[in-house]
Structures are given as C-alpha cells and as structure tokens.
Scaffold this motif. Structure first.
Motif, PDB file in Angstrom:
ATOM      1  N   ALA A 180      -2.196  11.827  -6.811  1.00  0.00           N
ATOM      2  CA  ALA A 180      -1.767  12.366  -8.104  1.00  0.00           C
ATOM      3  C   ALA A 180      -0.753  13.489  -7.957  1.00  0.00           C
ATOM      4  CB  ALA A 180      -2.990  12.867  -8.874  1.00  0.00           C
ATOM      5  N   LYS A 181      -0.670  14.079  -6.802  1.00  0.00           N
ATOM      6  CA  LYS A 181       0.276  15.169  -6.602  1.00  0.00           C
ATOM      7  C   LYS A 181       1.636  14.662  -6.144  1.00  0.00           C
ATOM      8  CE  LYS A 181      -3.119  18.760  -5.630  1.00  0.00           C
ATOM      9  NZ  LYS A 181      -4.301  17.907  -5.851  1.00  0.00           N
ATOM     10  N   GLY A 182       1.758  13.344  -6.031  1.00  0.00           N
ATOM     11  CA  GLY A 182       3.032  12.771  -5.626  1.00  0.00           C
ATOM     12  C   GLY A 182       3.248  12.787  -4.120  1.00  0.00           C
ATOM     13  N   ARG A 183       2.196  13.079  -3.407  1.00  0.00           N
ATOM     14  CA  ARG A 183       2.320  13.089  -1.947  1.00  0.00           C
ATOM     15  C   ARG A 183       1.762  11.797  -1.376  1.00  0.00           C
ATOM     16  NH1 ARG A 183       1.638  17.314   0.133  1.00  0.00           N
ATOM     17  NH2 ARG A 183       3.367  18.619   0.677  1.00  0.00           N
ATOM     18  N   VAL A 184       2.368  11.354  -0.276  1.00  0.00           N
ATOM     19  CA  VAL A 184       1.885  10.153   0.385  1.00  0.00           C
ATOM     20  C   VAL A 184       0.711  10.512   1.283  1.00  0.00           C
ATOM     21  CG1 VAL A 184       4.168   9.148   0.396  1.00  0.00           C
ATOM     22  CG2 VAL A 184       3.370  10.423   2.380  1.00  0.00           C
TER      23      VAL A 184
ATOM     24  N   SER B 283       2.376  10.554  12.502  1.00  0.00           N
ATOM     25  CA  SER B 283       3.447   9.660  12.935  1.00  0.00           C
ATOM     26  C   SER B 283       4.670   9.656  12.018  1.00  0.00           C
ATOM     27  CB  SER B 283       2.921   8.226  13.062  1.00  0.00           C
ATOM     28  OG  SER B 283       2.510   7.758  11.796  1.00  0.00           O
ATOM     29  N   GLY B 284       5.024  10.837  11.492  1.00  0.00           N
ATOM     30  CA  GLY B 284       6.213  10.921  10.657  1.00  0.00           C
ATOM     31  C   GLY B 284       6.091  10.157   9.362  1.00  0.00           C
ATOM     32  N   SER B 285       4.920   9.682   9.075  1.00  0.00           N
ATOM     33  CA  SER B 285       4.666   8.964   7.829  1.00  0.00           C
ATOM     34  C   SER B 285       5.608   7.791   7.581  1.00  0.00           C
ATOM     35  CB  SER B 285       4.756   9.916   6.643  1.00  0.00           C
ATOM     36  OG  SER B 285       4.443   9.214   5.473  1.00  0.00           O
ATOM     37  N   VAL B 286       5.216   6.633   8.061  1.00  0.00           N
ATOM     38  CA  VAL B 286       5.980   5.415   7.830  1.00  0.00           C
ATOM     39  C   VAL B 286       6.100   5.158   6.341  1.00  0.00           C
ATOM     40  CG1 VAL B 286       6.275   3.274   9.064  1.00  0.00           C
ATOM     41  CG2 VAL B 286       4.239   4.656   9.451  1.00  0.00           C
ATOM     42  N   GLN B 287       5.087   5.584   5.628  1.00  0.00           N
ATOM     43  CA  GLN B 287       5.046   5.333   4.186  1.00  0.00           C
ATOM     44  C   GLN B 287       6.275   5.896   3.492  1.00  0.00           C
ATOM     45  OE1 GLN B 287       1.475   6.769   2.319  1.00  0.00           O
ATOM     46  NE2 GLN B 287       1.855   5.596   0.456  1.00  0.00           N
ATOM     47  N   LYS B 288       6.626   7.124   3.843  1.00  0.00           N
ATOM     48  CA  LYS B 288       7.814   7.736   3.246  1.00  0.00           C
ATOM     49  C   LYS B 288       9.053   6.892   3.510  1.00  0.00           C
ATOM     50  CE  LYS B 288       6.985  12.694   2.884  1.00  0.00           C
ATOM     51  NZ  LYS B 288       7.373  14.026   3.395  1.00  0.00           N
TER      52      LYS B 288
ATOM     53  N   TRP C 108       0.817  -1.216   0.000  1.00  0.00           N
ATOM     54  CA  TRP C 108       0.000   0.000   0.000  1.00  0.00           C
ATOM     55  C   TRP C 108       0.854   1.270   0.000  1.00  0.00           C
ATOM     56  CZ3 TRP C 108       0.921   3.259   4.055  1.00  0.00           C
ATOM     57  CH2 TRP C 108       1.602   2.708   5.146  1.00  0.00           C
ATOM     58  N   HIS C 109       2.059   1.148   0.517  1.00  0.00           N
ATOM     59  CA  HIS C 109       2.894   2.346   0.602  1.00  0.00           C
ATOM     60  C   HIS C 109       3.343   2.807  -0.778  1.00  0.00           C
ATOM     61  CE1 HIS C 109       5.437  -1.239   0.854  1.00  0.00           C
ATOM     62  NE2 HIS C 109       6.315  -0.549   0.164  1.00  0.00           N
ATOM     63  N   ARG C 110       3.174   1.949  -1.802  1.00  0.00           N
ATOM     64  CA  ARG C 110       3.568   2.351  -3.155  1.00  0.00           C
ATOM     65  C   ARG C 110       2.435   3.058  -3.879  1.00  0.00           C
ATOM     66  NH1 ARG C 110       5.900  -3.396  -4.059  1.00  0.00           N
ATOM     67  NH2 ARG C 110       7.727  -3.320  -2.724  1.00  0.00           N
TER      68      ARG C 110
END
Length: 115
Positions: free
Chosen positions: A60-64, A70-75, A54-56
DNA sequence: AAGGTGACTGTCA
DNA sequence: CTGACAGCCACCT
C-alpha cells in the motif's frame, strides 16, 4: 485450490502491463477486503506455477517487496513496463494503481487511460 | 481441532 | 514524515 485462491489468481492475471495493484487491492477485488495477507501467501506459493505477474503487486505504500534483496528484480520488471519510481523508491499509486470495481469480473476489467 | 504464519494495512504517537 | 502495534484472513502443520 479454493474459490478465493482462484479469484485472486484471476485478478492478478488481469492486471494490465504497466499498471500495479496493492495486496489489499487484489484482496478487495477478490471479494475479501481484509485478506491482503492471504494474497501474499498465494503469491508466495503459486507465482511459479501460474505464471503470475507477481511483480505488479506491491504494498500500500507503493514499495515493492524484497527491495533490499538482489537489487530487486521486481523494480526492473516494472521499469521495463513503463512504471516510474519516485525519488524515494516508491511508485506513484495515484498514477499506476489498477483498481477495478468490486462488481466487475476479472474478464470485464478494462485498461484505464494512462495520462 | 488449535495454533502458527505471512512479499499486508490502517491507526496512532 | 517514520515507526511501532494490533488486527486480519485463509491456509498449513
């Protein structure tokens, strides 16, 4: 599980490491160009059980998503796969977006050369 | 069956 | 460039 849902899941699972797709992109690849929001719903409810990357999937703006939390684990996941972020915190879609042709089945997706 | 909803998107100011 | 708005579609209540 509906065919659409299954397709979406297949598409997401087909996203190669180090590449990303937008919600709309996944929707298009699944055959329903305007169903980005449905993709969201699927991720929201199925990502746990289906081991989806899911993190991939980003917008559309290129933002996660949820980058404020929580500091965005996704990044961190994406950085770990070699994806770089612009100064403003967005990813360069031109460079990292994985956009297969609509005719292709998920099994036929290939990994485009990354230069 | 009708209405609500969302980790979205394209358009327009 | 950023922000507000209105469509959007499949699923849930």
């Amino acid at each position: 599980m509906t065919p659409f849902t299954a397709k979406v899941i297949a598409v997401i699972q087909a996203i190669p490491e180090g590449r990303v797709m937008t919600y709309g992109g996944v929707a298009r690849a699944a055959g329903s160009p305007r169903a980005a929001r449905q993709v969201v719903r699927i991720l929201h409810s199925m990502s746990q059980k289906h081991k989806l990357p899911w993190h991939r999937v980003i917008n559309a703006k290129g933002r996660v998503a949820l980058e404020d939390e929580s500091g965005s684990v996704q990044k961190l996941y994406l950085l770990g796969e070699g994806i770089t972020f612009e100064a403003d915190g967005s990813v360069n879609l031109e460079l990292f977006q994985f956009m297969p042709e609509p005719e292709q089945e998920p099994e036929d997706y290939f990994l485009p050369p990354l230069e």
